[in-house]
Design a protein around this motif. Structure first.
Motif, PDB file in Angstrom:
ATOM      1  N   ALA A 284      38.285  69.596  23.376  1.00 37.54           N
ATOM      2  CA  ALA A 284      38.633  70.751  24.212  1.00 37.54           C
ATOM      3  C   ALA A 284      40.034  71.269  23.898  1.00 37.54           C
ATOM      4  N   CYS A 285      40.876  70.415  23.331  1.00 38.10           N
ATOM      5  CA  CYS A 285      42.256  70.795  22.995  1.00 38.10           C
ATOM      6  C   CYS A 285      42.417  71.150  21.524  1.00 38.10           C
ATOM      7  N   GLY A 286      41.319  71.184  20.768  1.00 33.93           N
ATOM      8  CA  GLY A 286      41.392  71.554  19.363  1.00 33.93           C
ATOM      9  C   GLY A 286      41.601  70.391  18.426  1.00 33.93           C
ATOM     10  N   LEU A 287      41.414  69.163  18.896  1.00 32.18           N
ATOM     11  CA  LEU A 287      41.546  67.980  18.050  1.00 32.18           C
ATOM     12  C   LEU A 287      40.158  67.477  17.654  1.00 32.18           C
ATOM     13  N   VAL A 288      40.063  66.945  16.449  1.00 30.35           N
ATOM     14  CA  VAL A 288      38.783  66.487  15.925  1.00 30.35           C
ATOM     15  C   VAL A 288      38.804  64.963  15.802  1.00 30.35           C
ATOM     16  N   GLY A 289      37.732  64.321  16.226  1.00 30.72           N
ATOM     17  CA  GLY A 289      37.630  62.878  16.112  1.00 30.72           C
ATOM     18  C   GLY A 289      37.434  62.445  14.668  1.00 30.72           C
ATOM     19  N   VAL A 290      38.211  61.463  14.225  1.00 24.81           N
ATOM     20  CA  VAL A 290      38.114  60.949  12.858  1.00 24.81           C
ATOM     21  C   VAL A 290      37.372  59.618  12.835  1.00 24.81           C
ATOM     22  N   ALA A 291      37.750  58.717  13.712  1.00 26.49           N
ATOM     23  CA  ALA A 291      37.130  57.395  13.751  1.00 26.49           C
ATOM     24  C   ALA A 291      37.438  56.738  15.090  1.00 26.49           C
ATOM     25  N   THR A 292      36.597  55.772  15.463  1.00 21.23           N
ATOM     26  CA  THR A 292      36.821  55.005  16.680  1.00 21.23           C
ATOM     27  C   THR A 292      36.431  53.549  16.432  1.00 21.23           C
ATOM     28  N   VAL A 293      37.029  52.664  17.193  1.00 23.32           N
ATOM     29  CA  VAL A 293      36.640  51.261  17.166  1.00 23.32           C
ATOM     30  C   VAL A 293      36.711  50.746  18.599  1.00 23.32           C
ATOM     31  N   THR A 294      35.745  49.917  18.976  1.00 20.47           N
ATOM     32  CA  THR A 294      35.662  49.384  20.337  1.00 20.47           C
ATOM     33  C   THR A 294      35.807  47.871  20.307  1.00 20.47           C
ATOM     34  N   MET A 295      36.602  47.360  21.244  1.00 16.82           N
ATOM     35  CA  MET A 295      36.860  45.915  21.322  1.00 16.82           C
ATOM     36  C   MET A 295      36.566  45.411  22.728  1.00 16.82           C
ATOM     37  N   ALA A 296      36.108  44.183  22.808  1.00 22.42           N
ATOM     38  CA  ALA A 296      35.894  43.519  24.097  1.00 22.42           C
ATOM     39  C   ALA A 296      36.308  42.061  23.949  1.00 22.42           C
ATOM     40  N   LEU A 297      37.153  41.586  24.840  1.00 27.21           N
ATOM     41  CA  LEU A 297      37.617  40.204  24.769  1.00 27.21           C
ATOM     42  C   LEU A 297      36.477  39.231  25.049  1.00 27.21           C
ATOM     43  N   THR A 298      36.455  38.158  24.315  1.00 29.03           N
ATOM     44  CA  THR A 298      35.482  37.093  24.558  1.00 29.03           C
ATOM     45  C   THR A 298      36.219  35.764  24.647  1.00 29.03           C
ATOM     46  N   HIS A 299      35.645  34.839  25.375  1.00 29.38           N
ATOM     47  CA  HIS A 299      36.249  33.522  25.541  1.00 29.38           C
ATOM     48  C   HIS A 299      35.144  32.482  25.599  1.00 29.38           C
ATOM     49  N   GLU A 300      35.231  31.490  24.720  1.00 24.19           N
ATOM     50  CA  GLU A 300      34.212  30.444  24.695  1.00 24.19           C
ATOM     51  C   GLU A 300      34.515  29.395  25.760  1.00 24.19           C
ATOM     52  N   MET A 301      33.542  29.172  26.644  1.00 20.85           N
ATOM     53  CA  MET A 301      33.708  28.217  27.731  1.00 20.85           C
ATOM     54  C   MET A 301      33.554  26.791  27.214  1.00 20.85           C
ATOM     55  N   GLU A 302      33.919  25.804  28.053  1.00 17.06           N
ATOM     56  CA  GLU A 302      33.823  24.397  27.661  1.00 17.06           C
ATOM     57  C   GLU A 302      32.395  23.976  27.374  1.00 17.06           C
ATOM     58  N   ASP A 303      31.439  24.587  28.060  1.00 15.38           N
ATOM     59  CA  ASP A 303      30.034  24.225  27.867  1.00 15.38           C
ATOM     60  C   ASP A 303      29.391  24.986  26.715  1.00 15.38           C
ATOM     61  N   GLY A 304      30.205  25.768  25.973  1.00 11.43           N
ATOM     62  CA  GLY A 304      29.672  26.478  24.817  1.00 11.43           C
ATOM     63  C   GLY A 304      29.271  27.905  25.083  1.00 11.43           C
ATOM     64  N   ARG A 305      29.188  28.275  26.355  1.00  8.26           N
ATOM     65  CA  ARG A 305      28.833  29.657  26.661  1.00  8.26           C
ATOM     66  C   ARG A 305      29.999  30.586  26.352  1.00  8.26           C
ATOM     67  N   VAL A 306      29.675  31.847  26.073  1.00  7.65           N
ATOM     68  CA  VAL A 306      30.693  32.838  25.740  1.00  7.65           C
ATOM     69  C   VAL A 306      30.850  33.798  26.916  1.00  7.65           C
ATOM     70  N   TRP A 307      32.096  33.891  27.392  1.00  5.05           N
ATOM     71  CA  TRP A 307      32.404  34.812  28.490  1.00  5.05           C
ATOM     72  C   TRP A 307      32.885  36.127  27.900  1.00  5.05           C
ATOM     73  N   ASN A 308      32.292  37.236  28.342  1.00  2.38           N
ATOM     74  CA  ASN A 308      32.650  38.566  27.851  1.00  2.38           C
ATOM     75  C   ASN A 308      33.436  39.317  28.909  1.00  2.38           C
ATOM     76  N   ALA A 309      34.554  39.885  28.518  1.00  2.00           N
ATOM     77  CA  ALA A 309      35.338  40.684  29.451  1.00  2.00           C
ATOM     78  C   ALA A 309      34.549  41.925  29.858  1.00  2.00           C
ATOM     79  N   ALA A 310      34.680  42.299  31.124  1.00  2.00           N
ATOM     80  CA  ALA A 310      33.926  43.452  31.615  1.00  2.00           C
ATOM     81  C   ALA A 310      34.473  44.759  31.039  1.00  2.00           C
ATOM     82  N   ARG A 311      35.768  44.788  30.757  1.00  2.00           N
ATOM     83  CA  ARG A 311      36.379  46.030  30.298  1.00  2.00           C
ATOM     84  C   ARG A 311      36.443  46.105  28.776  1.00  2.00           C
ATOM     85  N   LYS A 312      35.958  47.202  28.234  1.00  3.56           N
ATOM     86  CA  LYS A 312      36.064  47.445  26.800  1.00  3.56           C
ATOM     87  C   LYS A 312      37.289  48.324  26.534  1.00  3.56           C
ATOM     88  N   GLU A 313      37.894  48.117  25.381  1.00  3.67           N
ATOM     89  CA  GLU A 313      39.030  48.925  24.974  1.00  3.67           C
ATOM     90  C   GLU A 313      38.693  49.633  23.666  1.00  3.67           C
TER      91      GLU A 313
END
Length: 322
Positions: A284-313
């Motif tokens: 809307a401001c005259g800028l064009v998108g070139v590229a994007t990348v999305t990240m989400a924090l993960t943390h491996e629990m003691e029992d082997g399960r992977v916890w995913n952060a709710a918020r993506k950046e």
């Protein structure tokens, strides 16, 4: 922390205090008074306060005991500091040392021929640059996640008296001290709108803490993506957020040279896909998108399960067409 705040305030206001002792008036902090030093010291005090609060337990003394401790602290002579007060002074010193170390590391890493940076302490939506720039690197507030102004007021309220030393630029003699009355919102606003030029965070710490919570307008309104805005009207928040993105991205677009690029780091919040939001606002401001990348924090629990952060950046790269 009262003795630390009082001692720092006394040192920084020694030049303007007619009753200041010779030792205070000739203190190195007052004598040097380089641009940004008073604000940097206030900043270090704020960091030390914040760190000490995070390390405290949830249990606090009863109200009567708190009053007793406050009375004892007020009546204590400077030579009869409690262990807790001495510990606070050590924490403040450690933060100052850390700050100086980081600044020194930055100076060593930067080429001496690098042009001096210009800092604008203002709302980006009000910025008008004289010259176009090649690139913009920024990270705006996440939608509905924080109340930055509320936190800024809290930190300022715990940082002691207002700083009255001002050095507009290197080599400039001291200006007349700005006397800010706690209840004078107009005077405070003048400090914040740039009419009184101050380096670094000086303007922030030169504003007096109002006794009646009547903070200047700049300290209570205009925040982008504030959580209190989300709480006030959840249904209208998405539209308000999108309008705010277009407002600051319009300034980015106007500030870029043709072919210039803007890298925007932003995270989701309030069920808003900020990646899509930034791309749409940029278009809307005259800028064009070139590229994007999305990240989400993960943390491996003691029992082997992977916890995913709710918020993506997201990292969004925009360009201004030539």
């Amino acid at each position: 922390w009262r003795p630390v705040r009082s001692a720092l305030s006394a040192c920084l206001s020694g030049l303007e205090d007619e009753d200041a002792t010779t030792a205070t008036a000739t203190h190195p902090l007052v004598a040097a008074a380089e641009p940004g030093v008073p604000g940097a010291l206030r900043f270090c005090l704020s960091v030390a306060l914040q760190r000490s609060q995070k390390s405290r337990g949830k249990r606090r003394p009863y109200k009567r005991q708190r009053k007793k401790n406050a009375a004892l602290s007020a009546n204590d002579a400077p030579t009869s500091l409690t262990p807790a007060q001495l510990e606070a002074a050590v924490k403040f010193r450690d933060v100052v040392d850390e700050y100086c170390g980081r600044v020194s590391a930055l100076l060593r890493a930067v080429d001496p021929e690098t042009p001096r940076a210009t800092i604008f302490n203002t709302d980006v939506r009000d910025v008008r640059l004289d010259k176009k720039v090649d690139a913009v690197l920024t990270s705006p507030p996440y939608p509905g996640v924080y109340d930055y102004l509320s936190f800024a007021r809290k930190v300022r309220a715990g940082s002691g008296n207002a700083t009255t030393i001002s050095r507009p630029s290197v080599g400039t003699p001291p200006t007349e001290p700005l006397i800010v009355e706690a209840s004078d919102s107009t005077a405070n606003a003048e400090v914040l709108d740039g009419s009184s030029i101050v380096p670094g965070s000086e303007g922030y710490f030169r504003v007096a803490v109002p006794e009646d919570r009547a903070w200047p307008k700049a300290w209570t309104t205009g925040e982008i993506g504030a959580r209190k805005t989300l709480r006030g009207d959840p249904h209208a928040f998405k539209a308000v957020w999108q309008a705010e993105q277009q407002a600051w991205l319009a300034v980015v677009a106007a500030s870029l040279k043709p072919g210039g690029r803007a890298a925007v780091m932003v995270g989701d919040g309030a069920n808003i896909d900020t990646r899509a939001s930034v791309l749409a606002a940029g278009e809307a401001c005259g800028l064009v998108g070139v590229a994007t990348v999305t990240m989400a924090l993960t943390h491996e629990m003691e029992d082997g399960r992977v916890w995913n952060a709710a918020r993506k950046e997201h990292l969004v790269l925009l360009t201004k067409p030539e």
